[in-house]
Design an enzyme around this catalytic site. Structure first.
Site, PDB file in Angstrom:
ATOM      1  N   ASP A  37      -1.524  -2.023  -4.735  1.00 50.36           N
ATOM      2  CA  ASP A  37      -2.448  -2.377  -3.656  1.00 50.36           C
ATOM      3  C   ASP A  37      -3.237  -1.134  -3.248  1.00 50.36           C
ATOM      4  O   ASP A  37      -3.608  -0.333  -4.098  1.00 50.36           O
ATOM      5  CB  ASP A  37      -1.649  -2.988  -2.497  1.00 50.36           C
ATOM      6  CG  ASP A  37      -2.488  -3.972  -1.705  1.00 50.36           C
ATOM      7  OD1 ASP A  37      -3.716  -3.832  -1.684  1.00 50.36           O
ATOM      8  OD2 ASP A  37      -1.919  -4.887  -1.078  1.00 50.36           O
TER       9      ASP A  37
ATOM     10  N   ARG B  85     -13.594   1.011  -3.324  1.00 49.71           N
ATOM     11  CA  ARG B  85     -13.107   1.291  -1.965  1.00 49.71           C
ATOM     12  C   ARG B  85     -12.871   2.775  -1.679  1.00 49.71           C
ATOM     13  O   ARG B  85     -11.747   3.218  -1.439  1.00 49.71           O
ATOM     14  CB  ARG B  85     -11.817   0.510  -1.664  1.00 49.71           C
ATOM     15  CG  ARG B  85     -11.949  -0.964  -1.968  1.00 49.71           C
ATOM     16  CD  ARG B  85     -10.716  -1.737  -1.560  1.00 49.71           C
ATOM     17  NE  ARG B  85     -10.855  -3.155  -1.896  1.00 49.71           N
ATOM     18  CZ  ARG B  85      -9.912  -4.060  -1.732  1.00 49.71           C
ATOM     19  NH1 ARG B  85      -8.741  -3.720  -1.241  1.00 49.71           N
ATOM     20  NH2 ARG B  85     -10.117  -5.316  -2.044  1.00 49.71           N
TER      21      ARG B  85
ATOM     22  N   ASP C 163      -4.709   1.969   3.382  1.00 49.60           N
ATOM     23  CA  ASP C 163      -5.403   0.795   3.912  1.00 49.60           C
ATOM     24  C   ASP C 163      -5.216   0.734   5.427  1.00 49.60           C
ATOM     25  O   ASP C 163      -4.123   0.962   5.941  1.00 49.60           O
ATOM     26  CB  ASP C 163      -4.890  -0.486   3.249  1.00 49.60           C
ATOM     27  CG  ASP C 163      -5.554  -0.716   1.886  1.00 49.60           C
ATOM     28  OD1 ASP C 163      -6.211   0.208   1.373  1.00 49.60           O
ATOM     29  OD2 ASP C 163      -5.406  -1.830   1.337  1.00 49.60           O
TER      30      ASP C 163
ATOM     31  N   ASP D 175       0.827  -1.200   0.000  1.00 52.99           N
ATOM     32  CA  ASP D 175       0.000   0.000   0.000  1.00 52.99           C
ATOM     33  C   ASP D 175       0.868   1.260   0.000  1.00 52.99           C
ATOM     34  O   ASP D 175       1.994   1.232   0.475  1.00 52.99           O
ATOM     35  CB  ASP D 175      -0.873   0.020   1.260  1.00 52.99           C
ATOM     36  CG  ASP D 175      -1.722  -1.229   1.388  1.00 52.99           C
ATOM     37  OD1 ASP D 175      -2.287  -1.660   0.375  1.00 52.99           O
ATOM     38  OD2 ASP D 175      -1.807  -1.782   2.509  1.00 52.99           O
TER      39      ASP D 175
END
Ligand SMILES: *[C@@H]1O[C@H](CO)[C@@H](O)[C@H](O)[C@H]1NC(C)=O
Ligand SMILES: *[C@@H]1O[C@H](CO)[C@@H](O)[C@H](O)[C@H]1NC(C)=O
Ligand SMILES: *[C@@H]1O[C@H](CO)[C@@H](O)[C@H](O)[C@H]1NC(C)=O
Length: 342
Positions: free
Chosen positions: A163, A220, A167, A132
């Site tokens: 990714d 997301r 996150d 991430d």
């Protein structure tokens, strides 16, 4: 041309009212420029980062890794492009602040894992492969503000080359993600990374997302499990597949957001993880329990779909915050989000 002039004017206005990098600057009046939300108002105290600690300037990856690793309070100013030879594992009590317009992290991202009280502002972080851009695991009190995250959104590159952008997992808590420009990326911000981690995550993952600018994203924005996210005054442009997703008993309070362009679904609490999110697990998508959503101040869905299968009890945030009037969200977020503004 007109846009550039407007931008410069707006920057002038922001600079005139905001003292650089202090984090406690007066606000534009219509939105908070300083820290607001769960990273400020929470049971364990406001996020202060490296405040009061030594100040250092770094311009190499090696120096940055070194400066962040212990738990001593420290304010780390990042100058220019910095290639990280490995992920930066950030200790407690740190502020990592980009200088000017062009502080840029490349190659490897930033991890805050099992440590607390971290501020990350004014950094561009782009094209991070195999991890991430920013990963927060089991971390409390984190403020991620005025950064830019970018990779590539295309079918050739697919959802898994890069990714997440931000996150947040493993019972991380009391986090504010504000005024970031998150663009050209498939899976932007995942909250709670596994539906099997109910015992670890449930009751944590309190996150405020405000005045972020999402543009050309896939899924997301954010997608949460087991926690609480207050999502307000964000601008979504061409968020293609599904923006806000609340599943596995997660709760979201969604208000004052604006959606523009091509967006199939602005908000869903339906537990199905859509195939575009994880096309490799199953072409049919994965089924999880539904989440909850509450709507506060009016949103402008711009024609995108909304699927609220169940309302929760997250009717209002337990802190004070400045809600930008809906008609001003688009210009204010466009001018204020991203790097070079503080
Ligand atoms: C730094 O962080 C640690 C661990 O979170 C904490 O116990 C400590 O009090 C902090 N130190 C200062 C000076 O804030
Ligand atoms: C979080 O970190 C603390 C301290 O490092 C550790 O004791 C705890 O087990 C961790 N919790 C999780 C959920 O990983
Ligand atoms: C909305 O949720 C219901 C379940 O309550 C589901 O049957 C339906 O397919 C969902 N709609 C979309 C567009 O995903």
């Amino acid at each position: 041309m007109r846009l550039i002039i407007t931008l410069l004017l707006a920057k002038g206005i922001f600079l005139a009212t905001a003292s650089p990098l202090s984090g406690v600057a007066p606000t534009f009046g219509l939105a908070s420029w300083g820290l607001e939300g769960y990273a400020k108002d929470n049971p364990i105290g406001p996020t202060t980062g490296g405040e009061g600690g030594e100040e250092v300037y770094v311009s190499t990856g090696k120096d940055l890794l070194e400066a962040v690793k212990d738990d001593e309070p420290r304010v780390i100013y990042v100058r220019g492009t910095v290639e990280l030879p490995e992920r930066a594992k950030v200790g407690s009590n740190k502020s990592i602040l980009g200088v000017g317009w062009d502080a840029h992290i490349k190659k490897n991202g930033i991890t805050v894992d099992g440590t607390n009280n971290v501020v990350i502002r004014n950094l561009k972080i782009s094209y991070i492969e195999g991890g991430d851009c920013i990963a927060l695991n089991n971390a409390t009190r984190v403020w991620i503000d005025h950064n830019e995250f970018e990779s590539e959104l295309s079918l050739e590159v697919g959802p898994d080359t890069y990714d997440g952008q931000v996150d947040i997992s493993r019972a991380a808590d009391w986090i504010t993600v504000s005024w970031n420009y998150l663009h050209d990326h498939w899976k932007s911000s995942l909250v709670g990374n596994d539906d099997k981690l109910r015992d670890v995550d449930f009751g944590h993952l309190h996150i405020t997302y405000h005045h972020n600018h999402w543009r050309r994203s896939g899924t997301r924005g954010p997608a949460g499990r087991f926690g609480h996210q207050h999502v307000y005054n964000n601008l979504y442009e061409d968020f293609l597949y599904q923006a806000i997703h609340s599943r596995s008993d997660n709760q979201v309070l969604v208000e004052g957001n604006v959606f523009r362009g091509d967006t199939r679904e602005a908000l869903s609490t339906y537990g199905l993880v859509i195939p575009e999110d994880s096309p490799n697990t199953c072409t049919c998508g994965d089924e999880e329990l539904d989440g909850f959503a509450n709507l506060g101040a009016r949103n402008d869905w711009g024609g995108a779909g909304v699927n609220i299968t169940q309302e929760g009890d997250f009717y209002e945030a337990e802190y004070k915050y400045k809600l930008t009037p809906l008609w001003l969200v688009k210009p204010i977020v466009r001018l204020g989000a991203g790097v070079g503004r503080i």
